[in-house]
Enzyme design. Structure first.
Site, PDB file in Angstrom:
ATOM      1  N   GLU A   1       6.965   3.041  -4.363  1.00 45.87           N
ATOM      2  CA  GLU A   1       6.878   2.559  -5.751  1.00 45.87           C
ATOM      3  C   GLU A   1       8.230   2.749  -6.436  1.00 45.87           C
ATOM      4  O   GLU A   1       8.379   3.534  -7.372  1.00 45.87           O
ATOM      5  CB  GLU A   1       5.755   3.297  -6.479  1.00 45.87           C
ATOM      6  CG  GLU A   1       4.398   2.955  -5.898  1.00 45.87           C
ATOM      7  CD  GLU A   1       3.313   3.966  -6.262  1.00 45.87           C
ATOM      8  OE1 GLU A   1       3.477   4.698  -7.255  1.00 45.87           O
ATOM      9  OE2 GLU A   1       2.295   4.014  -5.558  1.00 45.87           O
TER      10      GLU A   1
ATOM     11  N   HIS B   1       4.301   5.612 -11.987  1.00 44.30           N
ATOM     12  CA  HIS B   1       3.907   5.020 -10.695  1.00 44.30           C
ATOM     13  C   HIS B   1       4.169   3.520 -10.692  1.00 44.30           C
ATOM     14  O   HIS B   1       4.495   2.932 -11.715  1.00 44.30           O
ATOM     15  CB  HIS B   1       2.404   5.228 -10.452  1.00 44.30           C
ATOM     16  CG  HIS B   1       2.057   6.607 -10.000  1.00 44.30           C
ATOM     17  ND1 HIS B   1       1.704   6.893  -8.718  1.00 44.30           N
ATOM     18  CD2 HIS B   1       2.034   7.780 -10.667  1.00 44.30           C
ATOM     19  CE1 HIS B   1       1.460   8.193  -8.607  1.00 44.30           C
ATOM     20  NE2 HIS B   1       1.651   8.756  -9.784  1.00 44.30           N
TER      21      HIS B   1
ATOM     22  N   HIS C   1       5.211   8.562  -4.908  1.00 44.28           N
ATOM     23  CA  HIS C   1       4.990   7.591  -3.817  1.00 44.28           C
ATOM     24  C   HIS C   1       6.299   6.843  -3.580  1.00 44.28           C
ATOM     25  O   HIS C   1       6.724   6.054  -4.428  1.00 44.28           O
ATOM     26  CB  HIS C   1       3.871   6.623  -4.188  1.00 44.28           C
ATOM     27  CG  HIS C   1       2.532   7.280  -4.312  1.00 44.28           C
ATOM     28  ND1 HIS C   1       1.601   6.939  -5.271  1.00 44.28           N
ATOM     29  CD2 HIS C   1       1.968   8.292  -3.595  1.00 44.28           C
ATOM     30  CE1 HIS C   1       0.534   7.701  -5.130  1.00 44.28           C
ATOM     31  NE2 HIS C   1       0.729   8.530  -4.126  1.00 44.28           N
TER      32      HIS C   1
ATOM     33  N   GLU D   1       1.408   3.091 -14.846  1.00 52.38           N
ATOM     34  CA  GLU D   1       1.535   2.178 -13.707  1.00 52.38           C
ATOM     35  C   GLU D   1       2.361   0.963 -14.097  1.00 52.38           C
ATOM     36  O   GLU D   1       2.029   0.296 -15.073  1.00 52.38           O
ATOM     37  CB  GLU D   1       0.139   1.678 -13.291  1.00 52.38           C
ATOM     38  CG  GLU D   1      -0.831   2.763 -12.883  1.00 52.38           C
ATOM     39  CD  GLU D   1      -0.701   3.146 -11.420  1.00 52.38           C
ATOM     40  OE1 GLU D   1       0.171   2.554 -10.743  1.00 52.38           O
ATOM     41  OE2 GLU D   1      -1.442   4.018 -10.977  1.00 52.38           O
TER      42      GLU D   1
END
Length: 1253
Positions: free
Chosen positions: A952, A1046, A949, A1131
């Site tokens: 990010e 991420h 992504h 994350e």
């Protein structure tokens, strides 16, 4: 008759007087009651007297074992005498006044409500009805109603509604009787069917008679009447009646009267009641129109402004604000189309899905359709015909938003996978081995025998890089290599070979380079120390000391505006660059299509290769056309040559000249020809702490009021477009210097349009992802032409998520060129008055996935600038471009010692023609003896990926920390290389990163939702990465750990998502046998280790539940199809931490890089665990670290992460015109919780529980 069963369980004396009387009453029940009226009156009067005078009597009647309530209700039902009935009603009234609702509950459960309605009906038939009886009945019903769920239905079925209404009509002047009637009406009206029925009976008109005109008499009655009216007006049919009856202007006038006369604020509840009535009327379109026609905006704006100084009046201000925002006309975004400003034609369009829909829509300008070349009628995709979610059926009383909320609560766990077959990894490689055999070339380390390699010389002479066989060093790079990294000694940048891009995604390109003895190595004195975990803080501090001692003469730091204008006139890529790029691969940047002014290229003193001094790039801020020629005169002299600190001292892995070289080989859809200053010069993490921003009380409200002022004082609004990418020939609109200048035409830039609203306020519109019409979150743009000392307000007006960490302490990032020139090249957190709230820009149903009436959200922040003639950059998070990655990889390669095996392959080429690097890192074998070669080949694999992504960027900083640790010289790094072979894809979505996308690749799709069946043409990086893993599974070498890095925009800390059958079953209600649940607990070991060693990591936020919506993410597919038990998404927060050492601080690149290094250390600990004993004992060992299962679950309340982990929020974000939700309104700023849609259902949420994997 038997002795009364006045039970005496709770120690109530059986000779108690009240119980004896109740026994007597019980014996009289039935006919005796009717016969002996006098006796019934006496007994009930005595009971009443006892209950009134002795508190214990009431307790005895209501005690748990007592049947007192049944006796009383039976007597009430059987008596025909008004006086006895009244006595019993008085008794009930006394009993139910105390006891905090429990007693009322008992009364309702024994059928009391129905009996009261029966008596009400029979009493109404007496003419005239007994006023006292009606008064008592209604008083009791008002007490009981709120506690009886079926109250409204019982009232309607018994016919009680009309009795109450008729009584009110006959007693409008009798306030004593009117008050209890209104109290009961208030309860009736909460049932929507009753509300409609009452409306048909003229009750709405009746209520307006009662509440107006202004009078301070009977305020308590007025308060109840307004509550009842408010409840009635929740029905849209009644709201329409109020509008048709012309009551909106009357209500506004009445509110104004109360506002003016209630100077001591004693009647705030009445004022609030009037606002609630208005609020319910404006839930319909007609109501909003009537409100605007009655000048309601101005009335409420002015009254609210006068209330602002009095904190206790906040509920009035909040409700007024809510009403004004609902009535604010829905605006369209100031765009020709919500599709991206950049067009990229796909090789083929997917058969279904959002991209297919996008291509099937006619373009918004009558152009021919890209695919079928037929002229089509213009379609406006920015806004719908209807202004909002207007109901078609007059009686459709459903409040859709409330329903959705309830549905969300019900389905909170509906996304959990319940199919046990899907929960068991199937280890199905899915493709025949013949197809996968081509991937062997990426795993040379598994067959390498090192026979021709001289291990002795490599140990003695570290300067001759004889191990270059296993590296792609710059000098031996074949022309098809993606990343050309000439070091200063090898080639001058001017003659650097430009990487060609020959279309197609053939993985055979990634051949590793041939032996080359001439590979250059870095000079030994270069300060190229990688990030080491154990010295992480130390080295950073040394950097600071070195930086402090860098001379920065005043003559250069305080430049005049003219001089800085020349100097910052953009590091533009020269003409010859374009030509050579075209020669090399035909895909270079074309001169005529370049967005950069050609004259500036030639005459700017900052051309590539123009002057030998260190150059800076202002990223193309246009200071006017005359600067070019003036700059040319200075070229020979010293005038505008900037001497800025040498980056190498501050940032060992950054080289501006090398960065520019890398940019030349980067292909973007808009064909960028400029370099942003922060990327050119680099970022040194600041030494000071950056705490979460404290939210100022009422900040959101004041911003909203400024937005409403635009409607009330339109003459103050400038409304001037100052930057617009939809005018490709000239996006920067020249003016007289009264406005800021914006620019986003550089790698990873995102800003589509800037509109000056007031002198110091700008609305900014973000660009959609290419081939998509949404995903607006990432921004990165440049601002210049600012005035020192002025506070500027910036509003990003087309955000899509329903909440953001900007409401919880996160700030934007700013980079000042003047600061960098003074020796402080860094991104710093900045901005005050930051908040994120729903705005009045309508989101078309095309943009909202078919839902009508949705709005965008505004992220607003204010800032001031410290330097005159500065150039500043703003970003959502620390930028990390594709060219930065290429530069870092080249620098890392220069760090390689003979003991490190490093190979860089090109995994494939992306849709946009950029190459996707694949790294292999491990330790060289000690010698080419069989034992050493065998140990080398049989090391377990660790597979890491990042940046699927593009928005990010924190994932890339974590990856940078991992790579620098792996290439480091510490004993820990050496042990780690000895223990594992690392396969790393540091950037899975280069095209998205380059073009400033937030979530998608050029195909307009979220690549992390394509893992189940990636398409070779549209998703090459995913297709080939998955193929690598499938190949490993085929040769029985599946990785020990797979981790995809991420970023998370709605939660704090760093945490992991993994996959567990057991935890998924626990969270759902499916029945499973113990054999189904047999599972090795090893998946918890790595996160557990991280929680012990990494300060930013939070075990409590980890989740190991498999959701259906995640089936096609990397984590789940690698677990399910490749059979990797330790398959994770890691994350990292974009905001900061709320636990551990960094609690209360925003996260920076230092903490992110440290996290990447800590991940490596955790892998080393995992190795020690898994290597200690054979696999049978691994389970015991890991459960030792993990603790018992039960403890794990209890210590981790958010194992199933659905909601945001934020406390209830100060102000309601969602002031939506279609919401009829009482809770959406901030009753008090410090009491209202934001009702969030669980993220797995929010189509725009990016929690891992939806998109975030």
């Amino acid at each position: 008759m038997n002795k009364p069963k006045m039970a005496t369980e709770k120690g109530v004396p059986s000779n108690s007087r009240v119980l004896m009387l109740l026994g007597q009453l019980e014996r009289m029940n039935g006919e005796a009651m009717v016969r002996d009226v006098e006796m019934a009156r006496q007994v009930t009067a005595k009971i009443l007297h006892l209950i009134q005078t002795q508190e214990k009597s009431g307790k005895e009647v209501m005690s748990k074992g007592s049947s007192g309530m049944e006796v009383i209700l039976a007597s009430l039902e059987s008596t025909r005498d008004v006086q006895t009935t009244l006595n019993i009603l008085y008794i009930l009234s006394e009993l139910l006044t105390v006891g905090r609702g429990r007693r009322v509950g008992v009364f309702v459960s024994k059928g009391g409500t129905g009996i009261l309605f029966q008596i009400l009906i029979s009493a109404s038939k007496e003419l005239p009805p007994s006023e006292e009886l009606m008064l008592q009945l209604h008083s009791l019903l008002a007490k009981v109603g709120p506690k009886d769920r079926k109250f409204g239905v019982k009232a309607r079925l018994s016919g009680a509604l009309n009795v109450t209404v008729n009584l009110m009509k006959q007693n409008l002047q009798n306030t004593k009787l009117l008050l209890p009637c209104l109290q009961v009406l208030r309860v009736y009206s909460t049932n929507s069917v009753n509300a409609i029925s009452l409306g048909k009976n003229g009750v709405v008109e009746l209520m307006f008679k009662i509440v107006g005109p202004y009078s301070k008499k009977n305020t308590s009655l007025l308060k109840v009447a307004l509550d009842a009216l408010g409840a009635l007006l929740k029905s849209k049919t009644n709201a329409r009646r109020a509008v048709d009856g012309g009551h909106v202007p009357v209500m506004l006038a009445l509110y104004l009267d109360w506002h003016r006369n209630d100077t001591r604020h004693r009647h705030m509840l009445i004022r609030k009641g009037l606002l609630v009535c208005l609020r319910n009327i404006i839930n319909i379109k007609l109501g909003r129109k009537a409100f605007i026609d009655a000048d309601g905006m101005r009335v409420l704006y002015n009254t609210s402004t006068e209330c602002l100084p009095v904190r206790t009046l906040d509920p009035l201000i909040n409700t007024s604000s809510l009403i004004m925002r609902k009535c604010f006309p829905k605006n369209r975004l100031p765009l020709p189309t919500i599709k991206s400003a950049f067009h990229y034609q796909l090789p083929h369009v997917p058969a279904a899905g959002p991209v297919a829909q996008l291509y099937s829509q006619p373009p918004g300008g009558g152009k021919t359709h890209q695919l079928c070349n037929k002229p089509l009628k213009k379609v406006d995709d920015v806004v719908d015909e209807s202004d909002d979610n207007e109901e078609t059926d007059a009686d459709s009383e459903n409040d859709t938003e409330n329903e959705e909320d309830e549905k969300d609560q019900r389905t909170a766990n509906d996304d959990i996978e319940t199919d046990l077959n899907k929960l068991h990894p199937k280890k199905n490689p899915g493709r025949p081995f013949e197809e996968l055999r081509v991937y062997e070339r990426f795993f040379l380390e598994l067959s390498e025998d090192f026979q021709g390699y001289n291990f002795e010389s490599s140990k003695s002479a570290s300067t001759t890089s004889s191990s270059s066989t296993f590296s792609s060093s710059s000098a031996s790079t074949p022309p098809s290599r993606p990343i050309i990294v000439p070091t200063a000694q090898a080639l001058s940048p001017k003659h650097a070979p430009i990487s060609s891009s020959q279309g197609g995604c053939n993985p055979t390109k990634g051949k590793h380079t041939l032996p080359s003895p001439s590979a250059p190595t870095p000079p030994p004195h270069a300060p190229l120390t990688p990030l080491e975990l154990d010295t992480i803080h130390l080295t950073k501090d040394q950097d600071k000391k070195e930086k402090a001692s860098i001379p920065s003469p005043d003559t250069h730091t305080t430049l005049s505006s003219q001089e800085l204008a020349h100097v910052l006139d953009g590091v533009s890529l020269e003409e010859e660059v374009f030509l050579s790029a075209e020669d090399a691969g035909g895909k270079g940047v074309k001169q005529e299509g370049s967005p950069v002014n050609a004259t500036r290229h030639i005459q700017s003193p900052l051309l590539l290769g123009g002057i030998p001094a260190r150059r800076v790039g202002g990223g193309g801020s246009n200071w006017g056309s005359d600067c070019g020629s003036e700059g040319a005169e200075d070229e020979g002299g010293e005038g505008a040559v900037l001497e800025v600190p040498d980056t190498a001292l501050l940032l060992p892995l950054h080289d501006p000249d090398l960065y520019v070289e890398m940019v030349k080989g980067t292909l973007s859809v808009p064909q960028y020809a400029e370099v942003a200053y922060p990327d050119y010069f680099g970022h040194v993490a600041p030494t000071f702490r950056e705490p979460h921003l404290e939210r100022v009380y009422g900040v959101q409200r004041s911003k909203i009021f400024q937005d409403i002022e635009r409607l009330i004082h339109p003459n103050d609004i400038v409304d001037k477009v100052v930057y617009d990418l939809d005018i490709p020939s000239c996006p920067v609109i020249e003016d007289n210097g009264e406005s800021l200048k914006f620019n986003s035409q550089f790698e990873s830039g995102n800003l589509r349009k800037a509109i000056q609203v007031r002198k110091y306020e700008y609305d900014l519109v973000l660009n959609s992802d290419i081939n998509s019409n949404h995903y607006h979150q990432w921004f990165y743009f440049e601002v210049s032409g600012m005035r020192v000392g002025a506070t500027y307000r910036f509003n990003l007006i087309n955000c899509e998520k329903s909440n953001s960490q900007f409401n919880y302490g996160m700030q934007v990032l700013m980079y000042s060129v003047q600061e960098a020139i003074s020796g402080r090249p860094r991104w710093v957190r900045t901005g005050t008055d930051i908040c994120y709230y729903k705005n009045h820009f309508a989101r078309s149903s095309i943009a909202a996935g078919g839902q009508k009436g949705k709005s965008y959200y505004t992220m607003t922040f204010s800032t001031s600038f410290s330097h005159k003639d500065d150039v500043c950059y703003f970003a959502y998070h620390y930028p990390y471009t594709y060219s930065t990655l290429k530069m870092h990889l080249s620098k890392l390669e220069a760090l390689r010692t003979p003991q490190i095996y490093l190979r860089q392959d090109v995994l494939c080429e992306t849709l946009g023609g950029n190459s996707c690097p694949l790294l292999t890192i491990t330790a060289m074998p000690e010698s080419n003896s069989n034992d050493h070669i065998c140990q080398f080949r049989n090391r377990p694999l660790i597979f890491l990926s990042a940046r699927v992504h593009p928005g990010e960027t924190n994932a890339s900083w974590v990856m940078k920390g991992t790579l620098e640790f792996l290439m480091g010289t510490s004993p820990l790094a050496a042990s780690l290389r000895d223990a594992y072979i690392f396969k790393i894809v540091p950037m899975l979505n280069p095209d998205g990163v380059i073009n400033g996308n937030h979530r998608c690749s050029l195909s307009g799709e979220d690549l992390n939702r394509q893992w189940q069946s990636p398409n070779l043409e549209l998703h090459p990086t995913i297709f080939h990465t998955k193929s690598l893993l499938q190949y490993l599974a085929h040769i029985q070498r599946a990785p020990l750990v797979f981790c995809d890095y991420h970023g998370h925009s709605r939660k704090k800390n760093v945490f992991m998502y993994g996959c567990s059958v057991k935890e998924t079953v626990w969270q759902s209600n499916i029945s499973a046998t113990s054999s189904d649940l047999h599972e090795d607990l090893g998946y918890r070991a790595l996160p557990k280790i991280l929680s012990q060693i990494a300060p930013a990591f939070s075990m409590a936020s980890c989740s190991f539940v498999v959701e259906r919506s995640k089936e096609s993410t990397a984590r789940v597919v690698v677990w399910r199809e490749i059979g990797v038990q330790r398959s994770y998404t890691m994350e990292s927060t974009l905001c900061g931490c709320d636990q551990g050492k960094y609690k209360g601080l925003q996260i920076g690149t230092r903490e992110l890089e440290e996290m990447g290094a800590q991940f490596c250390v955790a892998l080393l600990r995992l190795k020690r665990l898994t290597g200690l004993r054979n696999h049978q004992h691994l389970l015991d060992l890991e459960s030792d670290i993990i603790g018992t299962q039960t403890k794990v679950v209890s210590s981790s309340p958010t194992t199933y992460v659905m909601e945001e982990d934020e406390p209830s929020f100060l102000e309601a974000i969602d002031y939506s015109a279609e919401s009829n939700d009482e809770d959406a309104e901030a009753e008090h700023e410090h009491g209202t919780e934001v009702h969030e849609i669980p993220e797995h259902l929010d189509p725009l949420s990016d929690s891992e529980t939806n998109h975030r994997d």
